[in-house]
Each structure stands twice: as structure tokens, then as C-alpha cells.
Design an enzyme around this catalytic site. Structure first.
Site, PDB file in Angstrom:
ATOM      1  CG  LEU A  35     -33.436 -68.463  62.402  1.00 21.00           C
ATOM      2  CD1 LEU A  35     -33.020 -67.326  62.133  1.00 21.00           C
ATOM      3  CD2 LEU A  35     -34.874 -68.370  61.350  1.00 21.00           C
ATOM      4  N   GLY A  36     -31.408 -69.870  64.769  1.00 19.00           N
ATOM      5  CA  GLY A  36     -31.821 -70.896  65.800  1.00 19.00           C
ATOM      6  C   GLY A  36     -34.124 -71.085  65.962  1.00 19.00           C
ATOM      7  CE1 TYR A  70     -34.727 -76.102  71.846  1.00 20.48           C
ATOM      8  CE2 TYR A  70     -34.305 -75.523  69.025  1.00 20.48           C
ATOM      9  CZ  TYR A  70     -33.895 -76.212  70.881  1.00 20.48           C
ATOM     10  OH  TYR A  70     -32.361 -75.597  70.393  1.00 20.48           O
ATOM     11  CD  GLN A 166     -27.133 -76.048  68.991  1.00 24.86           C
ATOM     12  OE1 GLN A 166     -27.410 -75.706  70.593  1.00 24.86           O
ATOM     13  NE2 GLN A 166     -27.143 -76.987  67.948  1.00 24.86           N
ATOM     14  N   GLY A 196     -26.002 -63.793  73.004  1.00 26.67           N
ATOM     15  CA  GLY A 196     -26.310 -63.560  74.846  1.00 26.67           C
ATOM     16  C   GLY A 196     -27.647 -63.886  75.549  1.00 26.67           C
ATOM     17  CD1 TRP A 203     -36.207 -70.023  79.239  1.00 28.51           C
ATOM     18  CD2 TRP A 203     -34.197 -70.651  78.722  1.00 28.51           C
ATOM     19  NE1 TRP A 203     -35.991 -69.562  77.671  1.00 28.51           N
ATOM     20  CE2 TRP A 203     -34.880 -70.135  77.812  1.00 28.51           C
ATOM     21  CE3 TRP A 203     -32.779 -71.440  78.374  1.00 28.51           C
ATOM     22  CZ2 TRP A 203     -33.651 -69.690  76.404  1.00 28.51           C
ATOM     23  CZ3 TRP A 203     -32.216 -71.506  77.006  1.00 28.51           C
ATOM     24  CH2 TRP A 203     -32.569 -70.652  76.540  1.00 28.51           C
ATOM     25  CE  LYS A 246     -37.097 -66.694  68.749  1.00 27.37           C
ATOM     26  NZ  LYS A 246     -37.636 -65.316  69.387  1.00 27.37           N
ATOM     27  CG  PHE A 248     -39.301 -66.632  66.217  1.00 27.07           C
ATOM     28  CD1 PHE A 248     -38.649 -67.090  65.542  1.00 27.07           C
ATOM     29  CD2 PHE A 248     -39.481 -67.197  67.408  1.00 27.07           C
ATOM     30  CE1 PHE A 248     -38.133 -68.257  65.766  1.00 27.07           C
ATOM     31  CE2 PHE A 248     -39.952 -68.533  67.132  1.00 27.07           C
ATOM     32  CZ  PHE A 248     -39.302 -69.247  67.002  1.00 27.07           C
ATOM     33  CG  ASN A 256     -29.619 -61.066  63.937  1.00 28.50           C
ATOM     34  OD1 ASN A 256     -29.762 -60.360  64.053  1.00 28.50           O
ATOM     35  ND2 ASN A 256     -30.525 -62.663  64.174  1.00 28.50           N
TER      36      ASN A 256
HETATM   37  P1  NAP Z   1     -29.610 -65.736  70.968  1.00 24.47           P
HETATM   38  O1  NAP Z   1     -30.336 -65.974  69.610  1.00 24.47           O
HETATM   39  O2  NAP Z   1     -28.340 -65.766  71.733  1.00 24.47           O
HETATM   40  O3  NAP Z   1     -30.971 -64.461  71.314  1.00 24.47           O
HETATM   41  C1  NAP Z   1     -32.321 -64.791  70.207  1.00 24.47           C
HETATM   42  C2  NAP Z   1     -32.674 -63.211  71.481  1.00 24.47           C
HETATM   43  O4  NAP Z   1     -31.902 -62.350  70.633  1.00 24.47           O
HETATM   44  C3  NAP Z   1     -34.424 -62.822  71.437  1.00 24.47           C
HETATM   45  O5  NAP Z   1     -34.962 -63.077  72.049  1.00 24.47           O
HETATM   46  C4  NAP Z   1     -34.148 -62.325  69.768  1.00 24.47           C
HETATM   47  O6  NAP Z   1     -36.011 -61.411  70.106  1.00 24.47           O
HETATM   48  C5  NAP Z   1     -33.060 -61.229  70.082  1.00 24.47           C
HETATM   49  N1  NAP Z   1     -32.724 -60.457  68.419  1.00 24.47           N
HETATM   50  C6  NAP Z   1     -32.420 -61.437  67.476  1.00 24.47           C
HETATM   51  N2  NAP Z   1     -31.789 -60.701  67.028  1.00 24.47           N
HETATM   52  C7  NAP Z   1     -31.184 -59.762  67.420  1.00 24.47           C
HETATM   53  C8  NAP Z   1     -31.040 -58.310  66.693  1.00 24.47           C
HETATM   54  N3  NAP Z   1     -30.174 -57.750  65.849  1.00 24.47           N
HETATM   55  N4  NAP Z   1     -30.231 -57.353  67.883  1.00 24.47           N
HETATM   56  C9  NAP Z   1     -31.470 -57.428  68.739  1.00 24.47           C
HETATM   57  N5  NAP Z   1     -31.641 -58.550  69.634  1.00 24.47           N
HETATM   58  C10 NAP Z   1     -31.997 -59.464  68.470  1.00 24.47           C
HETATM   59  O7  NAP Z   1     -30.176 -67.313  72.004  1.00 24.47           O
HETATM   60  P2  NAP Z   1     -30.595 -68.494  71.771  1.00 24.47           P
HETATM   61  O8  NAP Z   1     -31.542 -68.083  71.203  1.00 24.47           O
HETATM   62  O9  NAP Z   1     -31.337 -68.781  73.451  1.00 24.47           O
HETATM   63  O10 NAP Z   1     -30.053 -69.192  70.828  1.00 24.47           O
HETATM   64  C11 NAP Z   1     -30.164 -69.203  70.067  1.00 24.47           C
HETATM   65  C12 NAP Z   1     -30.011 -70.913  69.596  1.00 24.47           C
HETATM   66  O11 NAP Z   1     -29.961 -71.721  69.674  1.00 24.47           O
HETATM   67  C13 NAP Z   1     -31.931 -71.144  69.931  1.00 24.47           C
HETATM   68  O12 NAP Z   1     -33.030 -70.818  69.595  1.00 24.47           O
HETATM   69  C14 NAP Z   1     -32.055 -73.094  69.691  1.00 24.47           C
HETATM   70  O13 NAP Z   1     -31.819 -73.013  68.376  1.00 24.47           O
HETATM   71  C15 NAP Z   1     -30.073 -72.741  70.199  1.00 24.47           C
HETATM   72  N6  NAP Z   1     -29.998 -73.467  71.800  1.00 24.47           N
HETATM   73  C16 NAP Z   1     -29.376 -74.346  71.778  1.00 24.47           C
HETATM   74  C17 NAP Z   1     -29.349 -74.461  73.509  1.00 24.47           C
HETATM   75  C18 NAP Z   1     -28.630 -76.417  73.403  1.00 24.47           C
HETATM   76  O14 NAP Z   1     -28.878 -76.615  74.908  1.00 24.47           O
HETATM   77  N7  NAP Z   1     -28.370 -77.249  72.799  1.00 24.47           N
HETATM   78  C19 NAP Z   1     -29.362 -73.809  74.349  1.00 24.47           C
HETATM   79  C20 NAP Z   1     -29.944 -72.672  74.005  1.00 24.47           C
HETATM   80  C21 NAP Z   1     -29.911 -72.332  72.650  1.00 24.47           C
HETATM   81  P3  NAP Z   1     -36.495 -61.580  68.659  1.00 24.47           P
HETATM   82  O15 NAP Z   1     -36.507 -62.910  67.678  1.00 24.47           O
HETATM   83  O16 NAP Z   1     -37.414 -60.704  68.842  1.00 24.47           O
HETATM   84  O17 NAP Z   1     -36.067 -61.021  66.722  1.00 24.47           O
END
Ligand code: NAP
Length: 299
Positions: A35-36, A70, A166, A196, A203, A246, A248, A256
Site C-alpha cells: 500500500l502506497g 509524506y 523503487q 498512473g 507535482w 496508494k 485512502f 486493488n
Molecule cells: P498511484 O498509486 O498510481 O495512484 C494513486 C491515486 O489513484 C490516488 O488518487 C487514489 O485515490 C487513486 N486510486 C487508487 N485506487 C484506485 C482505483 N482502484 N481506481 C481508481 N483510482 C484509484 O500513485 P502514487 O500515490 O503517486 O504512487 C503510489 C505510491 O508510491 C505513493 O503513495 C508513494 O508511497 C510511492 N511513491 C514514491 C515515489 C518516489 O519517488 N519514491 C514517488 C511517487 C510515489 P484514492 O486514495 O482516493 O483511492
């Protein structure tokens, strides 16, 4: 005797929800789905990450991705402690990925970022000392390009190889070259933004179209009674890439997780690979003048 690569594909092809982990080169294992936990701190109510991580543990998640930056890492930690205390889970069953650091992007009087004079090898040696002291179990990196990985891998006196990298990874940014390089060196790719991203224009590069509206992902999903999100996650998991979506939202956290009861055909995997646009959602352009900015290189 299987090679690590073969093992990866065996585990990745048919992981069950209960045992969805793959081996790391240091002997530990990493769950393919985590979980992100990054949510915009300005709009996410306090306590959200706490409740979501507790729910996710009940659902079956055993891997959590967090960071001090975060602004909710304390909630993630509290949730894990509470679920250990109530007997739901044991500490040794949880894979927590944190990212050390204690300065929140300091700026000078003119508003320019003050960069640390980064020496990646010296930083790595400090992390190796943390592992030797038993403070962490596995050492990985994030947003490293090939050159930076090679710098560590070829470092004289290297004691612990990075086990994971990562990086952004999803059907619109499939990372074929970095993935191949990492496979050759037994480095697991952990894919961030696997859905996506949040498309938060403050950002995220929103010039790249919304991944979850992709017609191919939607149509493949219909065949299996799954959503485009589940297809996008399954695609990576099936090729041995760890995903950390991620959410919430309690419903989507559960949704997911349901990616271990179907598999994509070889043709579908190839068709999804062909969606690659080679455009990043996360460009981090505000730091593009940093000497170690990783994304100037091809991969
Ligand atoms: P992501 O996981 O691709 O997308 C998160 C978005 O998708 C949120 O707006 C979420 O909204 C929505 N979502 C979740 N499940 C969904 C579903 N089944 N259908 C439709 N929408 C959905 O993007 P991310 O949060 O940027 O990346 C994941 C994690 O990677 C982060 O939380 C963080 O822990 C890590 N990260 C690391 C870096 C790095 O530089 N190392 C950079 C970016 C991210 P809801 O919360 O409303 O469901």
C-alpha cells in the site's frame, strides 16, 4: 536449481493472495503488492493513514510504502503497532519501506533549493552500517538510473548490494531497459504510480493521459470482470514488478488487492507492454539542476 530470474517469474506468474511475495537477493522476501501511503497532507484529514493501514492489514496487505516526507509516517507506524498488539499480524510478517532523511527540502532566501553535496557511495556506506547494526533488514534505492546503480554495484568494498529500486512503473512507463538491467543484477523493481498517479497537477505531469481510462486496459478488464486499475496492477505483478498503489478509500484498498485470482495471457501482456509512452508522470523537474538528478539519462 532455478535462477533468481526463473524463480521470480514462477512466483510472479501464480502468486496467491496469502503468499504473494518474491525473494530478494539478501535472502529476505518482498510482497508483490504494497500500500502506497502518500496523500496530499493539505487535504488528507489526520488519522486517515492510520485507519487505512489498519484496514489494509485486515484485507491482507503485508507491505507498506512510507516516508518521513509524506508527513504521516507516524500514523503508518502506529497502525502497524496496533495491529501487532491486537494479534492480527506479527512484526516479522510486515515489510515496511521507509525513506530516511530529516530535512524537508530546505530553501535559501531566494527560494532556491539548498542541495546536499550528495556522495551516493558515502550515503550507501552509512546505510550499510544501519543494516549491520540490525536497524534495517534490506537495503534498496529509489529513482536510481543505471549509472547510479552501477556506481553502487562497482563500489570498492561494497558490503550489501541494493536489493530493490523503487521507480515509476506502469503500462504507460514500462521501464524495459531499467527492468532488464535490474533483472541481470537481481534487483527487484518496485513500481510507484502503478495506477498512473493521483494526477495532482502541483507535482504530477498531467500531459500524460489518464492511465485508468486506457481503452485496452478497460477492455481486457471487461474480459476478466476486473477494472483497468486491477489489470494495470496485475500486469506489473505478473512480470515480477512489485506495485505499491496508494488508496485512502476503504473500497479501493480492498479492490486493488484482488489481483491474485486471474492472470493475463502472453498476448495481453505484450499488448499492454506496447502501451509504453515513455513519458513520466513524476518528473521532479524542480530538482533537475541537482548533480545527481537521475532522469537526464535515457534510463
Ligand atoms: P498511484 O498509486 O498510481 O495512484 C494513486 C491515486 O489513484 C490516488 O488518487 C487514489 O485515490 C487513486 N486510486 C487508487 N485506487 C484506485 C482505483 N482502484 N481506481 C481508481 N483510482 C484509484 O500513485 P502514487 O500515490 O503517486 O504512487 C503510489 C505510491 O508510491 C505513493 O503513495 C508513494 O508511497 C510511492 N511513491 C514514491 C515515489 C518516489 O519517488 N519514491 C514517488 C511517487 C510515489 P484514492 O486514495 O482516493 O483511492
Amino acid at each position: 536449481m532455478h535462477s533468481v530470474r526463473e524463480l521470480l517469474s514462477l512466483f510472479a506468474m501464480n502468486p496467491s493472495a496469502e503468499s504473494h511475495s518474491i525473494p530478494l537477493s539478501d535472502g529476505n522476501r518482498i510482497p508483490l503488492l504494497g500500500l502506497g501511503t502518500y496523500g496530499d497532507p493539505r487535504t488528507t484529514p489526520k488519522g486517515t493513514a492510520l485507519e487505512c493501514v489498519k484496514l489494509a492489514i485486515d484485507v491482507g496487505y503485508r507491505h507498506f510504502d512510507g516516508a518521513l516526507v509524506y508527513f504521516n509516517e507516524h500514523e503508518v507506524g502506529q497502525a502497524i503497532r496496533e495491529k501487532i498488539a491486537d494479534g492480527s499480524v506479527r512484526r516479522q510478517d510486515i515489510f515496511y519501506c521507509g525513506k530516511p532523511g530529516n530535512d524537508f527540502y530546505p530553501k535559501d532566501g531566494d527560494g532556491n533549493y539548498i542541495y546536499h553535496h550528495t556522495d551516493l557511495c558515502a550515503t550507501w556506506e552509512a546505510l550499510e552500517a544501519c543494516k549491520d547494526a540490525g536497524l534495517v533488514k534490506s537495503l534498496g534505492v529509489s529513482n536510481f538510473n543505471r549509472r547510479q546503480l552501477e556506481l553502487l554495484l562497482n563500489k570498492p568494498g561494497l558490503r550489501h548490494k541494493p536489493v530493490s529500486n523503487q521507480v515509476e512503473c506502469h503500462p504507460y512507463f514500462t521501464q524495459p531497459k531499467l527492468l532488464e538491467f535490474c533483472r541481470q543484477h537481481n534487483i527487484v523493481i518496485v513500481g510507484y504510480c502503478p495506477l498512473g498517479s493521483s494526477r495532482d497537477a502541483s507535482w504530477v505531469n498531467v500531459k500524460c493521459p489518464p492511465l485508468l481510462e486506457d481503452e485496452l486496459l478497460v477492455s481486457i478488464g471487461k474480459k476478466y470482470n476486473k477494472s483497468s486499475a486491477q489489470v494495470a496492477l496485475r500486469f506489473n505483478v505478473q512480470r515480477g514488478v512489485v506495485v505499491i498503489p496508494k488508496s485512502f478509500s476503504p473500497e479501493r484498498i480492498k479492490h486493488n488487492f484482488h489481483i491474485f485470482d486471474f492472470s493475463l495471457t502472453e498476448e495481453e501482456m505484450k499488448a499492454i507492454e506496447a502501451l509504453n509512452k515513455n513519458i513520466r508522470f513524476v518528473e521532479l523537474l524542480m530538482w533537475s539542476d541537482h548533480p545527481e538528478y537521475p532522469f537526464h539519462d535515457e534510463y
